[in-house]
Structures are given as C-alpha cells and as structure tokens.
Design a protein around this motif. Structure first.
Motif, mmCIF file in Angstrom:
data_model
loop_
_atom_site.group_PDB
_atom_site.id
_atom_site.type_symbol
_atom_site.label_atom_id
_atom_site.label_comp_id
_atom_site.label_asym_id
_atom_site.label_seq_id
_atom_site.Cartn_x
_atom_site.Cartn_y
_atom_site.Cartn_z
ATOM 1 N N GLN A 17 0.836 -1.197 0.000
ATOM 2 C CA GLN A 17 0.000 0.000 0.000
ATOM 3 C C GLN A 17 0.874 1.251 0.000
ATOM 4 N N CYS B 49 -5.875 -2.257 -0.921
ATOM 5 C CA CYS B 49 -6.454 -2.194 0.429
ATOM 6 C C CYS B 49 -7.313 -3.417 0.728
ATOM 7 N N ARG C 13 -4.620 -6.521 1.122
ATOM 8 C CA ARG C 13 -3.858 -6.399 2.372
ATOM 9 C C ARG C 13 -4.382 -5.214 3.170
ATOM 10 N N ASN D 259 -4.582 -2.511 5.701
ATOM 11 C CA ASN D 259 -3.610 -1.853 6.569
ATOM 12 C C ASN D 259 -4.274 -0.594 7.100
ATOM 13 N N LYS D 260 -4.364 -0.446 8.369
ATOM 14 C CA LYS D 260 -5.060 0.679 8.976
ATOM 15 C C LYS D 260 -4.118 1.866 9.200
ATOM 16 N N ASN D 261 -3.448 2.293 8.146
ATOM 17 C CA ASN D 261 -2.549 3.430 8.259
ATOM 18 C C ASN D 261 -3.285 4.671 7.762
#
Length: 164
Positions: free
Chosen positions: A2, A47, A50, A52-54
């Motif tokens: 990401q 997203c 994969r 990813n909570k960024n």
C-alpha cells in the motif's frame, strides 16, 4: 504494498502538476481522468488484498487524488479557453493550476483538522466518567437496599459492630 501504490500515485500527481505548471507536458483531460481512476482502483484493490489501517497513507492518497482533480480542471481550462486576447491558454491554465492547488491544500488541511477535532469530541463523549456519589447518596442507596431486602455481604469484622 500500500505504501508503494500511494507513493507512486502521489509522485505522479506531483510531477504532473509541476510538469503542467512549467509547460513541459499538458496532458489531455481523458488521460488525467484515466490515470486518476486507475490510481483509485489500484489503491482500493491493494487495500482489499492487504488491509492496513494506516491513516497517514489514506490522507496522502486523498491529497494525491485532489492533485489529480486540480490537474483535470486545469487541463480542461487549457483545452476550452477561448479568450486568447485577454489571456493565453497557458497563462489561464497556470492561474487555474496555482489557485486550485492552494484551495486543494487548504481543504485537505481543513479536513484533517476537522477529523482530529471530531475524534477528540467523540472520544470525550465515549469515555465520559460517572459522577462521584456523595456520602449521603451512598447512605440513601444503602437504606433502600435494606428496605427492599437485598442480601448484603460484609467482608471482615469491625470493632464498631456488636455482632461478635
């Protein structure tokens, strides 16, 4: 993964804005629209694959998408500007590009600040502490429990009671 997609999207958008401003290459509206939609699609596919909570990456992707929008509108102005005697195509495109970049940066900052403020406000509402009860309120509740016949368990012994 990401990080790579967001970085590539942002770099392409920044290079596009700089290239348009300097007059190196002014892409067509269709090309900018296609590249912006492709960036969105790739970002959402990555997203989904994969998660990813960024949040910082999401904000950077939002900023790069606003840059694509700025490029789209500036390119549209460049292709449809008719008043050559007043301002040339290139000058009007540059003016539009500068003003829209300023507005885009401002709106992104306002959005981020509003999001932070909202989270602080909602966080304060969710973690709200219960008010402390006074001694008299506790005694009143204790008397009500005794009158209802609730079972009370007193742990330990006290010197004040005559039950021993």
């Amino acid at each position: 993964m990401q990080i790579v997609t967001v970085a590539i999207s942002f770099i392409l958008a920044a290079i596009g804005v700089i290239g348009m401003y300097s007059g190196v290459y002014i892409p067509s509206v269709k090309l900018i629209l296609f590249s912006g939609l492709t960036a969105i699609a790739i970002h959402f596919i990555v997203c989904r694959i994969r998660p990813n909570k960024n949040k910082k990456l999401d904000k950077l992707m939002g900023f790069s998408l606003t840059l694509y929008g700025v490029m789209l509108l500036s390119s549209f102005v460049y292709s449809s500007w008719k008043m050559e005697k007043f301002l040339s195509h290139f000058a009007m495109m540059k003016l539009t590009l500068v003003l829209l970049v300023i507005v885009a940066v401002y709106l992104n900052v306002v959005f981020i600040r509003a999001e932070i403020s909202y989270k602080k406000k909602r966080g304060n509402q969710r973690i709200e502490e219960q008010p402390h009860k006074s001694y008299f309120e506790k005694r009143k509740e204790e008397k009500e429990r005794i009158e209802r016949g609730d079972v009370r368990i007193i742990l330990g012994t006290s010197t004040d009671t005559d039950d021993n």
